[in-house]
Structures are given as C-alpha cells and as structure tokens.
Design a protein around this motif. Structure first.
Motif, PDB file in Angstrom:
ATOM      1  N   SER A   1      -8.769   1.209   0.946  1.00  0.00           N
ATOM      2  CA  SER A   1      -8.158   1.718   1.902  1.00  0.00           C
ATOM      3  C   SER A   1      -8.579   1.528   3.326  1.00  0.00           C
TER       4      SER A   1
ATOM      5  N   PRO B   1       1.103  -1.378  -0.031  1.00  0.00           N
ATOM      6  CA  PRO B   1      -0.163   0.101   0.091  1.00  0.00           C
ATOM      7  C   PRO B   1       0.772   1.350  -0.078  1.00  0.00           C
TER       8      PRO B   1
ATOM      9  N   CYS C   1       1.363   4.567   2.178  1.00  0.00           N
ATOM     10  CA  CYS C   1       0.711   4.668   3.457  1.00  0.00           C
ATOM     11  C   CYS C   1       1.225   5.935   3.992  1.00  0.00           C
TER      12      CYS C   1
ATOM     13  N   CYS D   1      -3.515   3.787   4.468  1.00  0.00           N
ATOM     14  CA  CYS D   1      -3.159   3.123   3.691  1.00  0.00           C
ATOM     15  C   CYS D   1      -3.939   3.124   2.329  1.00  0.00           C
ATOM     16  N   ASP D   2      -3.424   3.427   1.279  1.00  0.00           N
ATOM     17  CA  ASP D   2      -4.246   3.333   0.270  1.00  0.00           C
ATOM     18  C   ASP D   2      -3.694   2.366  -0.880  1.00  0.00           C
ATOM     19  N   PRO D   3      -4.613   1.761  -1.719  1.00  0.00           N
ATOM     20  CA  PRO D   3      -3.938   0.814  -2.957  1.00  0.00           C
ATOM     21  C   PRO D   3      -3.043   1.764  -3.572  1.00  0.00           C
TER      22      PRO D   3
ATOM     23  N   ARG E   1      -2.099  -4.101   4.207  1.00  0.00           N
ATOM     24  CA  ARG E   1      -1.350  -4.604   3.121  1.00  0.00           C
ATOM     25  C   ARG E   1      -2.270  -5.572   2.137  1.00  0.00           C
TER      26      ARG E   1
ATOM     27  N   ALA F   1      -5.206  -3.322   0.771  1.00  0.00           N
ATOM     28  CA  ALA F   1      -4.784  -2.595  -0.365  1.00  0.00           C
ATOM     29  C   ALA F   1      -4.595  -3.444  -1.754  1.00  0.00           C
TER      30      ALA F   1
END
Length: 341
Positions: free
Chosen positions: A99, A31, A33, A54-56, A91, A94
């Motif tokens: 998110s 991800p 983060c 944390c985003d993809p 993780r 993501a």
C-alpha cells in the motif's frame, strides 16, 4: 558497518530486486485507490493535505509507504498519468503487494496554500508527523502499524527531519538527496525560478506572495540526456508546482536535526548515478553505493543499518527516468527484507 559491507548489501538489493520485479501493463497490477483529506494544524490554523491511498487488489498491506514529493512537484512525481503506468510507483508497489499514500505537500497540488513563510521544511515535517499519527489511529479508514516514509529530494529532507525529531516511523527511504547538495547545481535550479503567477505554476488563482515556480522549458534540468522520454518531459512541464521562500530558507535545518539526533529507523538511500546535485563534476566525481552510504553516516545511527543503491545512468528524477524500475526494485526489495511477512 564497513564500506565494503555496504557495497555488498547494495549489490544484493539490486540482484534480488530483479528476481522480484512485478509485471507491468496488466490489469492485475492496478491498485485500488481512493482520495483522502487530511486535516493538519499549521500556525494555529487547520489546513488540508490531499492524499491518495492505493492498496493492492487483495487489500491493504501490513506496511504503508507515505510518498513525499520534492520541490516543484506534487503527487504526480510518484504517479504520472498515462504511459501505461510506467511512471506510477503506487501501481508498481501494489503489484508487489504494498500500500502507498501519495501526498501533495502543503502549498502544492490539491492541498492548502498557506502563507509562504509558514511552509517550511520544519512545518512540512510536523504535518507529516500529524499524518503518521492519523494513519496509526485509523483516521483515514484503515490502520497501519508499520509506516515507512519515502521522500524525493525536498521530500527526503522532510522525511529525515520528521524521523530525526519525532522518531515515529518504522523506516525511511531517502531518494534523490544526499547531504550536502552541490552548490553549482543548487544555484542552477534557483536561476531557473521565477515568481509564481497564474501562468507560471499557480493555476486559476491570484499570485501568491513569496511563492515561486520554475520557468517554462527547464524541466530537463532534472534528467540525464538519453534516459528520459520527451513525452514524459512534456507531462512533467504540465504538472509543475510551486515552492516557497520558507522552504528555501530552511533547507539546512534537517541537516542539523539529523546530525544532532541521528536517525535510528532502518533506512535506504537511492540516488541517480548522474544526479547533477550529488554525483557529477565539478563538485563530485562519482556516485557508488558505498560512497553514498559513507557520505551520510553522520546523519544515521548504527542501528539504522543504512543501505544505499545507485540507479545507473539516472539523473535527479529516479522515478521518472526510463530505467526507473531499477530504483523501484531496490525499494521494494529493501522493504521485503526489512519488514518480512
């Protein structure tokens, strides 16, 4: 919803999840983060809640999962360093395109440590409510219209209190908790506690009145023999956190709140098959998806369409057990089905 239908839905969640399981150990699963500081009001003061978004890799998802850890844990429950990412739900989420925002509850980790009697299930729910509103306004740099709280153990109590009182979240994933917990297991965790000191749960600072911590060497209490990595247990010990007298004294309040105003948001319960608090003798005989859902029906309104999943062979810590991907799959599959697109 009938007991039989609940059981069928739980099986469907598990089966669909196996087909959607994201890969692990690959760079594309990492991800993007960033840490955030969330100012919150508590007893007329401004405190600070630490979090990590944390985003993809493709950018924020339409749904944000707010991850609330349980007693004696901070965000490391959801994101244990090392182990090739095996114990990182951010993780995993993501990689599936979602998110997350993992927080340290007040009194733990990188967040403020207020007076112990101010740190309760009620005040936690209020600060999570403040966080949800900040997320919806875009105060943390991104704006989400769909917010799902994901709790573990005490974190689930907080999520349920928040949903019952403020009714501002779009979904609740309740892991590691059923109402009520077993008396024997609850007494067991209290017996493994001591006063928090710089050598016992409080790093690099003076002792905090009415803060407590599990004494060293007791973390296996949260696991089932044969379903945890001994090296993970050592990491769990290193990151153990404090809890407060205020939290312990207010555990029943979310039960009453949800009983008086049943949660209407869509909800999923995930519990370990061998969780000593809810699913093993002497107070319990078994945990099936149907039993777990039925046991909570007084606390969720019919429109919540409460579903349940039981993680086979897992103890209390479903996210840190060897087969954690079973519970992860159920959670991701439920989100996809509940919030399509």
């Amino acid at each position: 919803m009938t007991t039989m239908l609940r059981a069928v839905l739980a099986v469907t969640i598990a089966a669909a999840g196996m087909a959607m399981m994201p890969a692990r150990g690959h760079a594309e699963a990492d991800p993007v983060c960033r840490e955030v500081d969330i100012p919150v009001q508590l007893s007329g003061r401004t405190e600070h809640m630490w979090g990590e978004i944390c985003d993809p890799v493709g950018g924020p998802s339409a749904v944000l999962q707010v991850l609330i850890p349980g007693i004696t844990y901070d965000h490391h429950y959801w994101d244990m360093p090392g182990f090739d990412g095996k114990y990182s739900y951010p993780r995993y989420a993501a990689a599936a395109g979602y998110s997350t925002l993992a927080i340290d509850r007040l009194g733990t980790g990188n967040s403020s440590r207020p007076a112990a009697l101010d740190v309760t299930t009620v005040s936690h729910a209020d600060t999570v409510h403040q966080l949800v509103q900040a997320v919806r306004r875009g105060d943390l740099g991104e704006r989400w219209n769909t917010v799902v709280t994901v709790g573990h153990s005490l974190g689930t109590l907080i999520a349920e209190q928040e949903a019952a009182v403020y009714r501002d979240v779009d979904g609740v994933i309740a892991t590691g908790w059923l109402i009520p917990p077993g008396v024997v297991a609850s007494a067991g965790i209290l017996a493994r506690h001591g006063v928090a000191t710089p050598g016992n749960g409080v790093p690099q600072q003076d002792s905090l009145p009415l803060y407590f911590a599990m004494t060293p060497g007791n973390r296996a209490f949260f696991y089932t023999a044969g379903n945890y990595d001994p090296e993970l247990l050592a990491a769990d010990e290193r990151y153990r956190q404090t809890d407060t007298a205020g939290e312990m004294m207010t555990v029943p309040i979310p039960w009453a709140s949800a009983a008086l105003a049943p949660i209407s948001a869509p909800a999923l319960v995930v519990v370990g098959e061998s969780d000593s608090f809810f699913c093993t003798p002497p107070e319990h005989t078994a945990c099936t998806a149907a039993q777990a859902a039925e046991s909570q029906r007084w606390f969720f309104a019919p429109q919540s369409n409460l579903q349940a999943h039981v993680q086979p062979g897992s103890g209390h810590n479903i996210a840190l057990s060897l087969n954690n991907d079973d519970g992860y799959n159920a959670m991701i599959t439920w989100i996809r089905a509940t919030f399509p697109g």
